[in-house]
Motif scaffolding. Sequence first.
Motif, mmCIF file in Angstrom:
data_model
loop_
_atom_site.group_PDB
_atom_site.id
_atom_site.type_symbol
_atom_site.label_atom_id
_atom_site.label_comp_id
_atom_site.label_asym_id
_atom_site.label_seq_id
_atom_site.Cartn_x
_atom_site.Cartn_y
_atom_site.Cartn_z
ATOM 1 N N PHE A 308 0.811 -1.218 0.000
ATOM 2 C CA PHE A 308 0.000 0.000 0.000
ATOM 3 C C PHE A 308 0.845 1.270 0.000
ATOM 4 O O PHE A 308 0.319 2.362 0.128
ATOM 5 C CB PHE A 308 -0.947 0.004 1.212
ATOM 6 C CG PHE A 308 -1.922 -1.151 1.185
ATOM 7 C CD1 PHE A 308 -2.926 -1.199 0.230
ATOM 8 C CD2 PHE A 308 -1.813 -2.191 2.086
ATOM 9 C CE1 PHE A 308 -3.810 -2.269 0.179
ATOM 10 C CE2 PHE A 308 -2.686 -3.260 2.044
ATOM 11 C CZ PHE A 308 -3.691 -3.305 1.090
ATOM 12 N N ARG A 313 1.634 1.627 -5.382
ATOM 13 C CA ARG A 313 0.399 2.117 -6.014
ATOM 14 C C ARG A 313 0.692 2.765 -7.367
ATOM 15 O O ARG A 313 -0.105 2.668 -8.293
ATOM 16 C CB ARG A 313 -0.334 3.077 -5.075
ATOM 17 C CG ARG A 313 -0.999 2.334 -3.920
ATOM 18 C CD ARG A 313 -1.856 3.223 -3.041
ATOM 19 N NE ARG A 313 -1.044 4.043 -2.161
ATOM 20 C CZ ARG A 313 -1.099 5.369 -2.099
ATOM 21 N NH1 ARG A 313 -1.932 6.026 -2.895
ATOM 22 N NH2 ARG A 313 -0.350 6.041 -1.263
ATOM 23 N N SER A 318 -2.691 2.596 -9.499
ATOM 24 C CA SER A 318 -3.825 2.970 -8.636
ATOM 25 C C SER A 318 -3.572 4.248 -7.840
ATOM 26 O O SER A 318 -4.403 4.641 -7.019
ATOM 27 C CB SER A 318 -4.140 1.821 -7.665
ATOM 28 O OG SER A 318 -3.029 1.532 -6.837
ATOM 29 N N HIS A 319 -2.405 4.904 -8.052
ATOM 30 C CA HIS A 319 -2.138 6.143 -7.323
ATOM 31 C C HIS A 319 -2.972 7.272 -7.919
ATOM 32 O O HIS A 319 -3.034 7.430 -9.140
ATOM 33 C CB HIS A 319 -0.644 6.494 -7.382
ATOM 34 C CG HIS A 319 -0.217 7.459 -6.333
ATOM 35 N ND1 HIS A 319 -0.519 8.804 -6.380
ATOM 36 C CD2 HIS A 319 0.475 7.277 -5.167
ATOM 37 C CE1 HIS A 319 -0.016 9.406 -5.308
ATOM 38 N NE2 HIS A 319 0.586 8.500 -4.561
#
Length: 566
Positions: A308, A313, A318-319
């Motif tokens: 995480f 990320r 997914s950042h």
Amino acid sequence: MKNTLLKTDEIGIFSLGGLGEVGKNMYIYEISNQIFIVDSGILFPDNHLLGIDYVIPDYQYLIDNQERIVGLFITHAHEDHIGGIPYLLKKVNIPKIYAAGIAVDMIEHKLNEHEDVKSPQIEVFKSHYKYNFKHTEMSFIRLNHSIPDMFGIVFRTKEGILFHTGDFKIDFTPVGPPAEYDKLAQIGSEGTLCMLSDSTNAEREGLIESDSKIGKSINELFSRIKGRIIIATFASNMYRIQQIIHSSILNKRKIAVFGRSMERAIEVGKQSGYIKIPKGFLISGEEINKIKDSDVTIIVTGSQGEPFAALSRIANGSHKQIKAHKGDTVIFSSSPIPGNQEGVNRTINKLFRLDVEVITHGPLADTHTSGHGSQNDLKLMLSLVKPKFFIPMHGEHRMLKYHRDLAVSCGVKPNNILIMDNGDVAAITKDSIRLAGHVQAGDIYIDGSGIGDIGSAVIRERKTLSEEGLFAIIITIDSSKKRLLSNPTIVSRGFIYMRGNEEITNELASIATKTAIAELNKKMFNELNMKQKIIDQLQSKIFEITMRKPVIIPIISDLSKTKETN
């Protein structure tokens, strides 16, 4: 309550964490019936500790003897030395915490995050300070490590001098203040009774590069890179963070920071003066896309492949604020901690898929150096301090044994060295060292906000669930009429796919039915006995058919109990 393992005038030394492992460091010195605690760390869990956030030592011995504790003494601000403090304070009354420099800020930040913890007074020491207790004078020796303000601790007792090195390496051109080698030589010339010393790199030969050399290497790298730089390092490595900032400024790059621990470290570093960023160079995440790629450095967490963390990320896409793209260069200014290599490799592979350049520490680029001394450093420490007795600490068992061999080569008698495990108590006088016995020591798991409510049985069950799956069977009975009211219902998760395996599930249901009927017809019916018999029968059959051992959960619904309730 006196430690019954120790004779009169014996000094007790033992560890509740840090022996046979790299992490959760906590060392106990018992002198004149007083308890001195050195460090209170956490251990980051391996992959097999499913769902566990941290591992801390078992504090039971300290709970039982807290009236004898004089204080907690901190060598430096790494998590494996201070991360357990909030959990310790929840369980044990600590009169005072003694810490120096950046460790004070880090501890205060940590305690502010735990509102339910009442903090004792933090006594801020400097390297020339001395504290006097009953028959014991404590003083400090500044050493070099990968974080500022690392101090070894000297105990002057009636029996002789004890020296606890903490984590260290020998660096003659350090980024920060130099180590106090004159003080090491002084205690050596006085005669050191016993030394406990860092064993992390006891297997490693050759030279550990100076941190100042890594700074020059980072400068050179930055001058050659044309696109955006994303660089990951340990949030605790203030010197490295400042080197990255310095290189960015030299190359006229603005700096953005991502990751909670990194943001906190920079905030603490700025307060203490270790991090210096000229006005206008630190930018927010929103400003990144308004600046040319060649003018930006992004400092992130995630150098260990933590799932995480900011870099993971980014690699996953997914950042929210940073999307990696062609032309980016990702630099790992770190080396994987043992056990983290798989996670780091996974992150690197994902970054390569995004078509970015990836630079890790290696022959082509010096992007990292260890904060722990290699064999030459450890031998120099032994030669300066000249301990009569020696206890290797801070390392896995093989590291402790390598360190023992180094001590023997430096003139320490083999019979004067103890290789110990957590809980083993060394009893020392000016003439002798012996293994006196064992105190309670072990692992306590932190899972979310819970402390110690997850035991090894739960960990084993989680492991089994992840590898073997779950097999549940629901049986409805009327125990008053000794009847099975319906065919069993089977639920399988992660074990076998129900559709297409009807033959297996029917056979297992038949076994459960026969077992349930047999138990119902017994003179004294017991629901717990029925569940255990069903588990036993199914377990052997399932293993025979599938060679697997899923978690088996029988659920018994007894209608006669429902009638009684109504």
